[in-house]
Design an enzyme around this catalytic site. Structure first.
Site, PDB file in Angstrom:
ATOM      1  N   ALA A  84       5.730 -15.804  50.351  1.00  0.00           N
ATOM      2  CA  ALA A  84       6.813 -15.075  49.757  1.00  0.00           C
ATOM      3  C   ALA A  84       8.270 -15.405  49.904  1.00  0.00           C
ATOM      4  CB  ALA A  84       6.645 -13.520  50.161  1.00  0.00           C
ATOM      5  N   TYR A  95       9.176 -18.509  50.630  1.00  0.00           N
ATOM      6  CA  TYR A  95       9.265 -19.905  49.687  1.00  0.00           C
ATOM      7  C   TYR A  95       9.531 -19.411  48.336  1.00  0.00           C
ATOM      8  CZ  TYR A  95       7.926 -24.290  47.738  1.00  0.00           C
ATOM      9  OH  TYR A  95       8.008 -25.557  46.845  1.00  0.00           O
ATOM     10  N   ASP A  96       8.535 -18.522  47.921  1.00  0.00           N
ATOM     11  CA  ASP A  96       8.901 -18.325  46.623  1.00  0.00           C
ATOM     12  C   ASP A  96      10.241 -17.506  46.100  1.00  0.00           C
ATOM     13  OD1 ASP A  96       6.346 -18.804  45.658  1.00  0.00           O
ATOM     14  OD2 ASP A  96       5.448 -16.998  45.961  1.00  0.00           O
ATOM     15  N   LEU A 154       3.351 -24.623  39.057  1.00  0.00           N
ATOM     16  CA  LEU A 154       3.580 -23.449  38.101  1.00  0.00           C
ATOM     17  C   LEU A 154       4.559 -22.687  38.381  1.00  0.00           C
ATOM     18  CD1 LEU A 154      -0.238 -22.125  38.153  1.00  0.00           C
ATOM     19  CD2 LEU A 154       1.148 -22.996  36.202  1.00  0.00           C
ATOM     20  N   LYS A 213      -5.425 -17.154  40.881  1.00  0.00           N
ATOM     21  CA  LYS A 213      -4.883 -18.335  41.570  1.00  0.00           C
ATOM     22  C   LYS A 213      -5.604 -18.567  42.726  1.00  0.00           C
ATOM     23  CE  LYS A 213      -0.547 -20.571  42.273  1.00  0.00           C
ATOM     24  NZ  LYS A 213      -0.539 -20.880  43.512  1.00  0.00           N
ATOM     25  N   GLU A 221      -9.191 -26.550  42.241  1.00  0.00           N
ATOM     26  CA  GLU A 221      -8.884 -26.348  43.661  1.00  0.00           C
ATOM     27  C   GLU A 221     -10.002 -26.566  44.483  1.00  0.00           C
ATOM     28  OE1 GLU A 221      -5.852 -25.603  43.296  1.00  0.00           O
ATOM     29  OE2 GLU A 221      -5.126 -24.519  45.152  1.00  0.00           O
ATOM     30  N   LYS A 277      -1.984 -18.651  30.856  1.00  0.00           N
ATOM     31  CA  LYS A 277      -2.099 -19.918  30.219  1.00  0.00           C
ATOM     32  C   LYS A 277      -1.911 -19.524  28.608  1.00  0.00           C
ATOM     33  CE  LYS A 277      -4.075 -22.479  33.993  1.00  0.00           C
ATOM     34  NZ  LYS A 277      -5.476 -23.022  34.273  1.00  0.00           N
TER      35      LYS A 277
HETATM   36  S1  IVH Z   1      -3.046 -24.359  36.838  1.00  0.00           S
HETATM   37  C1  IVH Z   1       0.112 -27.674  34.988  1.00  0.00           C
HETATM   38  N1  IVH Z   1      -4.920 -22.727  37.299  1.00  0.00           N
HETATM   39  O1  IVH Z   1      -1.604 -23.712  41.791  1.00  0.00           O
HETATM   40  C2  IVH Z   1      -0.175 -26.630  36.453  1.00  0.00           C
HETATM   41  N2  IVH Z   1      -3.354 -23.823  39.031  1.00  0.00           N
HETATM   42  O2  IVH Z   1       1.244 -23.272  41.926  1.00  0.00           O
HETATM   43  C3  IVH Z   1      -2.009 -26.596  36.241  1.00  0.00           C
HETATM   44  N3  IVH Z   1      -3.790 -23.141  41.302  1.00  0.00           N
HETATM   45  O3  IVH Z   1      -0.982 -26.888  41.692  1.00  0.00           O
HETATM   46  C4  IVH Z   1      -2.191 -25.542  37.214  1.00  0.00           C
HETATM   47  N4  IVH Z   1      -5.500 -21.950  40.921  1.00  0.00           N
HETATM   48  O4  IVH Z   1      -2.913 -26.130  42.977  1.00  0.00           O
HETATM   49  C5  IVH Z   1      -3.965 -23.699  37.718  1.00  0.00           C
HETATM   50  N5  IVH Z   1      -6.347 -21.146  38.078  1.00  0.00           N
HETATM   51  C6  IVH Z   1      -5.607 -22.102  38.297  1.00  0.00           C
HETATM   52  C7  IVH Z   1      -4.901 -22.064  39.684  1.00  0.00           C
HETATM   53  C8  IVH Z   1      -3.957 -23.357  39.951  1.00  0.00           C
HETATM   54  C9  IVH Z   1      -4.580 -22.183  41.893  1.00  0.00           C
HETATM   55  C10 IVH Z   1      -2.998 -24.105  42.082  1.00  0.00           C
HETATM   56  C11 IVH Z   1      -2.786 -25.511  41.764  1.00  0.00           C
HETATM   57  C12 IVH Z   1      -1.256 -25.608  41.101  1.00  0.00           C
HETATM   58  C13 IVH Z   1      -0.682 -24.425  42.023  1.00  0.00           C
HETATM   59  C14 IVH Z   1       0.766 -24.034  41.176  1.00  0.00           C
END
Ligand code: IVH
Length: 686
Positions: free
Chosen positions: A35, A37-38, A84, A119, A177, A293
């Site tokens: 948090a 960091y964000d 992201l 995530k 992941e 997305k």
């Molecule tokens: S998409 C172009 N989907 O979150 C970006 N990332 O903060 C593609 N992560 O580097 C990432 N769950 O390590 C994506 N469902 C998910 C994810 C996810 C975890 C992680 C991933 C990414 C980081 C970004």
């Protein structure tokens, strides 16, 4: 905030974010909570959005994570592994969907599909298949270059060695992941403790530590799993949609998350977020938000990326966890540039399953803002990882206020806040004035000098530098390179913890760095404001160290041609320019550099290559564009290496004019700048 405040803040934010990235990605030992960091990232993004002309060349918004750690071979990602952007509120999610429609030039009421999925809080990895067979696997590293952990990834049951079905592209790189679920984490930590080893702090750190084992048989014994959610290099499209692509991954044998859904509006996405939030504690694995997305892959391609993150995706983060504890003490640490940084020593408290005992207080102003003193009870916040943030004082402990030191706690020299000679503003950071005579500054500078992004000397870290410094063997960078020649006297192989082989390995690692790239050399000097970004810009501009050094030494006023040339480098601000000039012109530093150059050879930088027709050209857009939004047109031009400017001048190469163009068109005509219609521009860049 004045512009100068903004500049200072951006600098401070960049430093803190970089330090946190380094700890998180490279050392698996985060210093900030997610948090916290964000919050830093969000503040940086907001400031950069409002003051685009003050964006630093070394801004963390332009890069992801830290460099690969060096124990493994390196794999260059053919498609960078990005990060992201974050959303924290429902409003942020609504802004995200609206922003996308604006960028695509679509009416506000257009219905667009978005995928939404948890995530996962692990570490990202990429696995490459050729003709359906696994050929390599890598960590993210800094997003450009990762570590080759093929032998380790092969040991995961959820990473197929051969793909099922037959409709996969010849080249297929799947990204996802690597994580450990809760039940496995508990069992694994019990085993660690039984074996007399330290327990891992949380599943993410355990997963990172387990994947990056030099011996793959150790990884094989760890309960790692892999969720697939995206792709990198591919020889043919996987589908027309995000959801279709993920379905295909499932058919080919990958684990995908079964909470992934497609939605038609921000309201539906937010409702799904709250459902996942409710389900969170029962999922059995750590998640820290929901990723949205754009579902249509053709639209994703048009949206593209902004520096480190795609425009077509966002992570909606869960709120941080909080707890109450007592501040036992406030300690002052002295950094490389003499900065005094207060750290709150907390009565250990468990927040979200992790024991925390430290919080950085940043600077004197932060202590004042919070009104915090030793003995006070405070509310702290953390999410995902260690070191929390102090939110507020909940109970006054009745002890006297913390007196911020006016002397360096390490060397006793005077510590003061610099005053900007131009603006008269007082810097918020207090610094020790003793320079390299302060052991803390000298040691921190030497640690920086050998660090991964600088000279990258394997086997030379904090512990070794401290030992050599204390024995008066390494006082300045050149001394590192004369250690071997002095070893008859030093006898490193006889020191505790050293032997003939390890001593020789260290000397070999030092010798391997006698040729060093210009940008790394400059960065390694540890000059204030000269991060990797500025070092790179300077190296690309001057190409040779000698030319650069001579130019900088020749500056005697702001009218010097060398100063004007330096200030004209796009992205190098006055703060950095001044700092580098002052550093190089100081007599002590001249001697330090001369000694160092007797030992190392600085390799010239390469001139940037230009392969697109508009690379390096300056373009101005004016009037109404019909096929694209202005933002999309700008993004495309920049992706091809062009500079996009807001005003026409003699430096403009092209003016792209749509209907309604006015004064800019006239000015371009008067200056003889080439004018193109939107269609002509498109033909030209294609
Ligand atoms: S998409 C172009 N989907 O979150 C970006 N990332 O903060 C593609 N992560 O580097 C990432 N769950 O390590 C994506 N469902 C998910 C994810 C996810 C975890 C992680 C991933 C990414 C980081 C970004």
């Amino acid at each position: 905030m004045t512009e100068n405040d903004v500049k200072q803040r951006l600098k401070q934010l960049s430093m803190e974010i970089r330090a946190a990235d380094q700890q998180y990605y490279q050392d698996d030992a985060p210093i900030l909570s997610d948090a916290q960091y964000d919050a830093l990232r969000r503040e940086l993004n907001d400031l950069e959005a409002n003051y685009p002309h003050l964006v630093r060349a070394d801004s963390p918004s332009k890069s992801v994570g830290a460099k690969a750690s060096g124990k493994f071979g390196k794999i260059t990602h053919r498609v960078p592994m990005l990060s992201l952007d974050n959303a924290f509120t429902d409003g942020d999610v609504e802004d995200f969907t609206a922003r996308i429609k604006r960028f695509l030039n679509l009416p506000e009421d257009t219905v667009l599909e978005f995928s939404a999925e948890p995530k996962i809080d692990g570490l990202s990895a990429a696995v490459r298949y050729e003709n359906g067979v696994l050929v390599s696997g890598a960590t993210r590293g800094d997003g450009q270059v990762g570590e080759d952990v093929t032998a380790n990834l092969i040991t995961l049951d959820t990473v197929p060695k051969k793909l099922s079905g037959d409709d996969w592209p010849e080249v297929l790189e799947i990204r996802g992941e690597v994580y450990i679920d809760h039940a496995d984490f508990d069992a694994m930590n019990e085993a660690q403790i039984a074996a007399g080893k330290d327990a891992y702090k949380n599943p993410r750190n355990a997963a990172a530590g387990s994947l990056r084992q030099i011996d793959p048989s150790v990884t094989a014994g760890r309960p790692l799993k892999f969720f697939a959610y995206t792709w990198g290099d591919i020889s043919a499209p996987l589908s027309d949609t995000q959801m279709g692509a993920v379905d295909a991954m499932k058919r080919w044998g990958f684990s995908i998350n079964d909470l992934m859904r497609v939605h038609n509006s921000a309201a539906e996405m937010i409702a799904h977020y709250h459902d996942i939030e409710t389900a969170r504690s029962g999922l059995g694995y750590d998640i820290d938000g929901v990723v949205y997305k754009v579902n249509d892959l053709a639209l994703q391609a048009r949206l593209g990326f902004v520096s480190r993150a795609p425009r077509w995706a966002i992570a909606h983060k869960f709120p941080a966890e909080k707890a109450i504890t007592i501040v036992n003490d406030i300690e002052i640490q002295v950094g490389r540039t003499g900065s005094l940084t207060p750290v709150a020593k907390l009565e250990p408290v468990t927040v979200g399953g992790v024991v925390v005992s430290n919080a950085t207080l940043h600077n004197e102003d932060e202590i004042k803002r919070l009104g915090v003193k030793p003995g006070d009870t405070v509310e702290i916040q953390r999410a995902g990882d260690v070191i929390p943030q102090i939110l507020r004082v909940t109970k006054d402990g009745g002890l006297p206020a913390f007196l911020y030191p006016t002397k360096c706690p390490v060397c006793g020299a005077e510590a003061k806040n610099d005053i900007d000679p131009k603006t008269g503003r007082v810097d918020i950071v207090r610094r020790c004035t003793n320079g390299m005579n302060c052991p803390a500054q000298a040691v921190e500078s030497l640690i920086h000098f050998v660090s991964r992004r600088a000279f990258d000397i394997d086997g030379m870290g904090e512990k070794q530098i401290e030992a050599f410094y204390q024995k008066d063997l390494v006082k300045q960078p050149a001394d590192i390179f004369t250690l071997e020649a002095r070893n008859d006297d030093i006898g490193l192989q006889t020191w505790e913890g050293w032997g003939t082989t390890s001593a020789q390995n260290l000397f070999d690692a030092i010798n391997a760095r006698r040729n060093v790239d210009f940008d790394k050399f400059l960065y390694a000097l540890g000059i204030r404001h000269i991060g990797q970004g500025n070092a790179n810009l300077l190296a690309k501009h001057y190409l040779s160290w000698n030319k650069f050094y001579e130019a900088l030494l020749s500056i005697d006023s702001e009218a010097s041609p060398a100063w004007i040339d330096l200030m004209a480098i796009d992205g190098v601000g006055a703060g950095a320019a001044n700092a580098v000039k002052e550093f190089l012109q100081s007599d002590n530093n001249k001697t330090m550099i001369a000694d160092l150059l007797k030992e190392v050879n600085v390799v010239d930088a390469e001139a940037p290559s230009s392969d697109s027709a508009v690379s390096g050209k300056t373009v101005v857009f004016t009037g109404k564009l019909e096929k694209f939004s202005r933002d999309e047109a700008k993004a495309k031009a920049q992706a091809l290496g062009a500079k996009v400017s807001g005003s026409v001048s003699a430096k403009t190469d092209f003016l792209v004019a749509g209907p309604g163009a006015g004064s800019k068109l006239k000015k371009a005509a008067a200056l003889g700048v080439k004018v193109l219609s939107e269609d002509e521009w498109l033909t030209f860049i294609e």
